[in-house]
Design a protein around this motif. Structure first.
Motif, PDB file in Angstrom:
ATOM      1  N   ARG A  65      78.177  45.214  84.501  1.00 21.67           N
ATOM      2  CA  ARG A  65      77.569  45.536  83.206  1.00 21.67           C
ATOM      3  C   ARG A  65      77.566  47.048  83.049  1.00 21.67           C
ATOM      4  O   ARG A  65      77.453  47.787  84.020  1.00 21.67           O
ATOM      5  CB  ARG A  65      76.128  45.026  83.121  1.00 21.67           C
ATOM      6  N   ASP A 120      76.765  50.417  79.852  1.00 28.64           N
ATOM      7  CA  ASP A 120      76.379  50.851  78.513  1.00 28.64           C
ATOM      8  C   ASP A 120      77.475  51.756  77.970  1.00 28.64           C
ATOM      9  O   ASP A 120      78.216  52.383  78.736  1.00 28.64           O
ATOM     10  CB  ASP A 120      75.053  51.624  78.534  1.00 28.64           C
ATOM     11  N   ILE A 166      74.991  52.556  70.066  1.00 29.90           N
ATOM     12  CA  ILE A 166      74.668  52.338  71.475  1.00 29.90           C
ATOM     13  C   ILE A 166      74.915  50.872  71.792  1.00 29.90           C
ATOM     14  O   ILE A 166      74.374  49.983  71.135  1.00 29.90           O
ATOM     15  CB  ILE A 166      73.206  52.722  71.774  1.00 29.90           C
ATOM     16  N   ALA A 201      74.361  50.489  83.441  1.00 29.95           N
ATOM     17  CA  ALA A 201      73.642  49.585  82.537  1.00 29.95           C
ATOM     18  C   ALA A 201      72.163  49.967  82.443  1.00 29.95           C
ATOM     19  O   ALA A 201      71.507  50.195  83.457  1.00 29.95           O
ATOM     20  CB  ALA A 201      73.786  48.142  83.001  1.00 29.95           C
ATOM     21  N   GLY A 202      71.670  50.080  81.214  1.00 33.34           N
ATOM     22  CA  GLY A 202      70.272  50.400  80.972  1.00 33.34           C
ATOM     23  C   GLY A 202      69.972  51.878  80.843  1.00 33.34           C
ATOM     24  O   GLY A 202      68.826  52.264  80.582  1.00 33.34           O
ATOM     25  N   LYS A 203      70.958  52.751  80.988  1.00 31.25           N
ATOM     26  CA  LYS A 203      70.731  54.205  80.957  1.00 31.25           C
ATOM     27  C   LYS A 203      71.114  54.863  79.634  1.00 31.25           C
ATOM     28  O   LYS A 203      70.935  56.063  79.452  1.00 31.25           O
ATOM     29  CB  LYS A 203      71.500  54.884  82.097  1.00 31.25           C
ATOM     30  N   ALA A 204      71.632  54.105  78.681  1.00 36.36           N
ATOM     31  CA  ALA A 204      72.120  54.690  77.425  1.00 36.36           C
ATOM     32  C   ALA A 204      71.012  55.392  76.647  1.00 36.36           C
ATOM     33  O   ALA A 204      71.231  56.477  76.099  1.00 36.36           O
ATOM     34  CB  ALA A 204      72.777  53.629  76.557  1.00 36.36           C
ATOM     35  N   LYS A 214      74.500  48.232  74.793  1.00 37.02           N
ATOM     36  CA  LYS A 214      73.845  48.040  76.088  1.00 37.02           C
ATOM     37  C   LYS A 214      74.331  46.754  76.735  1.00 37.02           C
ATOM     38  O   LYS A 214      74.549  45.761  76.073  1.00 37.02           O
ATOM     39  CB  LYS A 214      72.325  47.989  75.897  1.00 37.02           C
ATOM     40  N   ASN A 215      74.484  46.824  78.049  1.00 37.59           N
ATOM     41  CA  ASN A 215      74.848  45.672  78.879  1.00 37.59           C
ATOM     42  C   ASN A 215      76.163  45.008  78.467  1.00 37.59           C
ATOM     43  O   ASN A 215      76.278  43.778  78.462  1.00 37.59           O
ATOM     44  CB  ASN A 215      73.714  44.640  78.891  1.00 37.59           C
TER      45      ASN A 215
END
Length: 145
Positions: free
Chosen positions: A50, A52, A39, A18-21, A41-42
């Protein structure tokens, strides 16, 4: 409930931390490609809590899977043809990565020679340690940038 349409031909990167997309989006240079990218996210995930997801409508051979394996080799790559998953690529740590990270040793030849490629070799697969090909400086940054 958010609904993102399916893609006809391309690939889906699933199980991204999560958060790396967005980091992966830039590292794979998807912003420079002329293709459709979604994209997410979460997203909720039973396995990860969670996660991505990145959906890309272009051929899989247009991206460097070694970069993806270096960032996070637990990401799932689903190949889509005619709207159906036809293959799943299992990522692994690449033996060598070129021009993805930079050597931080100021005495390294790559710091002096401007046109020289930044090459790192997988020195210890168990501990996931990469070293500069030229000076053997250990890469100490975070792969999951």
């Amino acid at each position: 409930m958010l609904n993102v349409g399916r893609i006809e031909n391309g690939f889906v990167l699933d199980h991204i931390k999560a958060g790396k997309a967005m980091t992966i989006y830039h590292d794979l240079k998807l912003d420079k490609m002329d293709c459709c990218v979604a994209i997410i996210k979460n997203a909720r995930s039973n396995k990860m809590g969670r996660k991505d997801i990145i959906k890309v409508e272009c051929p899989i051979n247009s991206i460097d899977l070694d970069i993806l394996g270096f960032i996070d080799h637990k990401i799932t790559v689903n190949i889509i043809q005619d709207g159906e998953i036809v293959d799943k690529k299992i990522l692994s740590l690449p033996k060598q990565i070129v021009d993805v990270i930079k050597c931080k040793n100021p005495r390294c030849i790559t710091s002096i020679e401007q046109g020289l490629q930044q090459v790192f070799i997988l020195a210890d697969p168990e501990k996931e340690v990469y070293r500069c090909k030229y000076c053997e400086e250990k890469y100490s940054g975070s792969r999951n940038r």
